[in-house]
Enzyme design. Structure first.
Site, PDB file in Angstrom:
ATOM      1  N   THR A   1       8.257  -0.746   3.226  1.00 29.87           N
ATOM      2  CA  THR A   1       8.683   0.584   3.214  1.00 29.87           C
ATOM      3  C   THR A   1       9.797   0.719   1.873  1.00 29.87           C
ATOM      4  OG1 THR A   1       7.622   1.569   4.918  1.00 29.87           O
ATOM      5  CG2 THR A   1       9.326   2.709   4.104  1.00 29.87           C
TER       6      THR A   1
ATOM      7  N   PHE B   1       0.697  -1.219  -0.154  1.00 27.54           N
ATOM      8  CA  PHE B   1       0.083  -0.039  -0.157  1.00 27.54           C
ATOM      9  C   PHE B   1       0.711   1.208   0.157  1.00 27.54           C
ATOM     10  CE2 PHE B   1       0.527  -0.140   4.544  1.00 27.54           C
ATOM     11  CZ  PHE B   1       0.929   1.328   4.941  1.00 27.54           C
ATOM     12  N   LYS B   2       2.232   1.229   0.356  1.00 29.69           N
ATOM     13  CA  LYS B   2       2.989   2.410   0.233  1.00 29.69           C
ATOM     14  C   LYS B   2       3.427   2.922  -0.859  1.00 29.69           C
ATOM     15  CE  LYS B   2       4.233   1.152   5.127  1.00 29.69           C
ATOM     16  NZ  LYS B   2       5.336   0.661   5.989  1.00 29.69           N
ATOM     17  N   ASP B   3       3.152   2.096  -2.033  1.00 26.28           N
ATOM     18  CA  ASP B   3       3.473   2.550  -3.329  1.00 26.28           C
ATOM     19  C   ASP B   3       2.640   3.829  -3.697  1.00 26.28           C
ATOM     20  OD1 ASP B   3       5.087   0.468  -4.309  1.00 26.28           O
ATOM     21  OD2 ASP B   3       3.410  -0.730  -4.561  1.00 26.28           O
TER      22      ASP B   3
END
Length: 405
Positions: free
Chosen positions: A145, A112-114
């Site tokens: 991350t 989801f950090k994309d």
């Protein structure tokens, strides 16, 4: 918009200053000096927007056209999401009984950090090209991350990235995502210890203001305000997708289950709540349960050791974004926040003052419980409307709509 440190000593900065700083020079985290308030009319206008459209509106609100003109900002965000596999970038899947799953895994590294890092990297490049500067990004990672940060800046001429990878504490696929990139500006080092332990020397480095300035260092961990800013859009998109109409009074409440490690998404959701989004936040943790103990008992203290779980990216004992939550909870009181965090850094244990913890209890975080689930724990928030359950394993976000106030 101006940004101030949660500890109140560092000078205030604009968005560009917050973007390039990571930690504030006084050891705090940057937050908006004043939070805007969104009225019903604005929420209604935003309710029809796509996920990228919401990111554009939020970023325009918190960055300012004097730093990035609106057309430039829109182009940067479109470029950031151009490689996502789903045409919506983020998609809401509807399950049974009002339970929904917000799919945040359609980026290049499946993390989801994309989402936040792809935008943050574009903002970074924009200012670097404009100022003709070079920076070195230092990142400590528990897995996701690191790979998302590398993907966002690999090959960039004006950025070098150094990633510290805790050996044996990441999934194999995340380790390979980090160690098989051959671009000259990517430097990955395996280190002993867990992700909390490798964060300590990074924070020490950023406390040396002269050293940071000399080497143009910055961080892309979720201490960086830009990450939190973009993550606010997750909550807005989930809310609008779950709410068929905004014509009711009061606005419908949507419950959002937030799996969290360092509390970046929790902070983003809390800020979204503060500026007018009617959501109830439910915090999902694994057996590294410092946030759960903080909510229930006011016990913000380390356990004896980090416990390994299936959700290795959440195997974190020091959720540094809780400093942002404490600051908001205290009414933006830098003295209270600074004293709490300095005591935690000295003793690794803090009991929240009764006055501060009681403010938390009066909000929608109260009545949380914990259950074991697939080697992890999920906090439930029954409140006055029955249990709301979300399985954290493999699900970056679950949301449930609930009518009425």
């Amino acid at each position: 918009m101006w940004y101030v440190s949660t500890r109140g000593i560092a000078p205030r900065v604009n968005f560009e200053g917050a973007l390039f700083s990571g930690y504030a020079p006084d050891g705090g985290l940057f937050m908006p000096e004043e939070l805007p308030q969104l009225d019903r009319e604005t929420l209604c206008q935003w309710s029809t927007l796509s996920y990228p459209g919401l990111v554009k509106e939020l970023c325009a609100l918190f960055i300012g056209s004097e730093l990035i003109p609106k057309d430039d900002l829109n182009d940067l965000i479109d470029r950031a999401f151009s490689r996502f596999r789903h045409r919506e970038v983020v998609h809401l899947s509807r399950l049974r009984n009002g339970l929904n799953v917000l799919e945040l895994w359609h980026g290049v590294t499946y993390a989801f950090k994309d989402l936040s890092l792809s935008c943050t990297a574009q903002f970074l490049q924009y200012f670097l090209e404009k100022r003709e500067k070079h920076v070195t990004v230092v990142v400590g990672t528990s897995g996701d991350t690191g790979s998302a940060a590398i993907e966002s800046v690999q090959g960039a001429k004006n950025v070098d990235i150094i990633v510290l990878l805790p050996k044996g504490h990441c999934t194999k696929i995340q380790e390979l995502q980090m160690t098989t990139v051959l671009k000259e500006n990517v430097h990955v080092f395996g280190v002993e210890g867990n992700s909390d332990e490798l964060d300590e020397p990074i924070k020490t480095v950023f406390a040396d203001v002269a050293f940071v300035k000399k080497h143009n260092l910055m961080s892309l961990n979720s201490i960086n305000w830009s990450r939190v800013l973009v993550q606010m859009a997750h909550h807005f998109f989930a809310y609008f997708q779950c709410t068929p109409s905004l014509d009711t009074h009061p606005l419908p409440l949507v419950e959002v289950v937030v799996p969290t490690g360092a509390a970046g998404n929790l902070a983003a959701g809390y800020i979204a709540q503060k500026i007018g989004l009617p959501i109830r936040l439910v915090v999902a943790v694994n057996r590294n349960d410092i946030i759960h103990r903080t909510v229930q008992q006011g016990d913000f203290s380390l356990s004896e050791a980090v416990k390994s779980t299936l959700a290795s990216a959440m195997d974190i004992q020091v959720p540094y974004n809780m400093e942002r939550v404490f600051w908001l909870l205290s009414g933006c009181d830098s003295q209270v926040t600074g004293a709490l965090m300095e005591q935690f850094e000295r003793t690794q244990s803090v009991n929240l003052p009764k006055e501060l913890h009681s403010k938390w209890e009066r909000q929608d975080y109260e009545q949380m419980a914990v259950m074991e689930c697939d080697g992890c724990c999920v906090e439930l928030c029954p409140g006055n409307c029955g249990p709301r359950r979300g399985n954290v394993t493999g699900i970056p976000r679950t949301v449930r709509g609930r009518g009425g106030g």
